[in-house]
Design an enzyme around this catalytic site. Structure first.
Site, short mmCIF file in Angstrom:
data_model
loop_
_atom_site.label_atom_id
_atom_site.label_comp_id
_atom_site.label_asym_id
_atom_site.label_seq_id
_atom_site.Cartn_x
_atom_site.Cartn_y
_atom_site.Cartn_z
CB SER A 304 -19.08 -24.22 79.66
OG SER A 304 -18.33 -23.08 80.35
CG ASP A 315 -9.46 -27.10 66.60
OD1 ASP A 315 -10.45 -27.75 66.20
OD2 ASP A 315 -9.55 -25.72 66.76
CE LYS A 329 -21.48 -19.93 79.27
NZ LYS A 329 -20.52 -19.54 79.98
#
Length: 443
Positions: A304, A315, A329
């Site tokens: 999460s 990224d 998740k």
């Protein structure tokens, strides 16, 4: 101080409400009702079936059943059939969920969910009875004392696991790689979770551990980095951010921690059917590390909010991600308060990393995978090779002797770290390599 512009609600509730990520963007009335509900056409034929079943249970079930119990069970079934994270919270469950924001609660210290009718451990919380007893991420709890878990709801299992501090409970656990179930005895305790811990690993190299994401975690991380800078005599050359076995928590905290190390660009965005579930979070212009190298550790218990941080830093190529694939998740749950102090925990959106990756059921793949290994010291070779310093009459080098003593002490410390926490040992070496390469580019 960095901050976000949305109101965020915690969904990670202490020891037992799984890895939940909540965005508080529902439209609430003053008394907890959900307003602006769209009109929905009712399926009359299906409702007739429901009414018929309801009437037959009331009339013919072996024992009397209250209307309240039947309706609440029907609502629970309606939500549990959607996905593992949607749920109906009665007044008690809703109150317990809100307690999670304080970081202090009673229980065993485990984040759990349901899988195939059993309670699955998402991760044990640091410095709790569960961690001390050896409970591990991925464990399936099949029995609580003498009560089989199969057939229980998550809330029912939670109530059994909670109890008076000091009282004991036996967890029967199925673990991958074990031939037979394990029985672990845990003493319940008041769980006080310290979200952020930090220390100096080696001269100039810091370590920050986030055990879960609470409302103040972002501020605590900034303070930890500031304190490490003061402690590091020659300045902070790099940082290991440890998100292993971190089950998640508050979305705003995940955004703030990511923002602490990013200077621009998208951090995370969410997409759902309703316009209010489509949110975007961007970084502000300061980096707490001022560009120094960053390594993030993750594993299968990182879920999460942890995955939001790892995904954003990966990224943007701001950090090297090391460890094993995370939990996966990638959905957002909204708390929708209702009448009678109850609430719905409803999956309303998916979240995406800056490059558009959905983490749901995939997780974050580390840049450098690390296997679960245990390092032990080897015995010294029977005959050591002869060095120049061993020759009779060799020229002395006083600086070299002092350097050799220092290197010996450092080698012992590194050997200890390697045997205690191999992934952290590798992360520290990666930091040092990144620092060397960065210094060479500057020069």
């Amino acid at each position: 101080m960095k901050s976000t512009t949305r109101s965020i609600l915690v969904l990670t509730v202490g020891v037992v409400i799984g890895v939940s990520l909540a965005v508080g963007h529902g439209v609430f009335a003053e008394k907890g009702k959900v307003e602006n509900t769209d009109s929905v056409s009712l399926p009359l034929d299906e409702l007739r079936t429901f009414t018929e079943v309801f009437a037959k249970i009331k009339k013919e079930y072996v024992e009397p059943v209250s209307d309240k119990m039947l309706i609440e069970n029907a609502v629970r079934g309606m939500l549990s059939g959607l996905d593992p994270h949607s749920a109906f919270l009665d007044a008690e469950g809703y109150k317990e969920l809100q307690v999670g924001t304080t970081g202090e609660f009673g229980g065993l210290g485990i984040e759990v969910g349901m899988e195939d009718g059993f309670v699955k451990v998402i991760s044990p919380i640091d410095d709790t009875p569960a961690q001390r007893a050896g409970v591990k991420s991925g464990d399936l709890i099949i029995r609580l004392d003498e009560t089989p878990v199969k057939g229980l709801t998550l809330n029912e299992a939670v109530k059994i696991m909670r109890g008076k501090p000091g009282s004991e409970i036996i967890l029967t656990i199925v673990r991958e790689g074990e031939d037979k179930p394990l029985k672990l005895t845990l003493a319940r305790d008041v769980i006080r979770v310290k979200s952020v811990k930090s220390k100096i690993l080696d001269e100039g190299y810091g370590y920050v551990r986030i055990s879960n994401f609470q409302a103040n975690t972002g501020d605590n991380v900034l303070k930890a980095v500031k304190d490490l800078r003061k402690e590091a005599k020659a300045g902070l050359k790099g940082l290991v951010l440890d998100l292993r076995n971190n089950p998640g928590g508050v979305l705003s905290a995940a955004v703030e921690v990511s923002d602490a190390f990013l200077t621009k660009g998208l951090i995370v965005y969410t997409e759902g059917r309703d316009k209010s579930s489509r949110l975007t979070f961007n970084a502000t212009s300061s980096d707490a590390l001022e560009g120094e190298p960053l390594v993030v550790l993750i594993n299968g218990g990182s879920a999460s909010a942890s995955e939001i941080v790892a995904g954003a830093l990966q990224d943007h190529k701001r950090a090297i991600i090391m460890g094993s694939r995370s939990f996966g998740k990638g959905s957002v749950q909204t708390i929708l308060p209702m009448n009678n102090d109850a609430a719905l925990k409803l999956t309303t959106a998916r979240y995406y990393t800056p490059s558009g990756r959905s983490i749901q059921a995939e997780g974050i793949e580390p840049d450098i995978p690390l296997e679960r290994v245990k390092v032990a010291a080897t015995e010294a070779p029977p005959v050591e090779r002869i060095k120049e310093a061993d020759l009779t009459g060799h020229l002395e080098n006083k600086k070299a002797k002092e350097k050799e003593r220092t290197a010996g002490d450092k080698a012992k410390a590194e050997q200890s770290l390697a045997s205690q926490d191999y992934p952290l040992y590798e992360a520290l070496h990666m930091l040092k390599a990144m620092q060397i390469m960065q210094a060479r580019r500057v020069n």
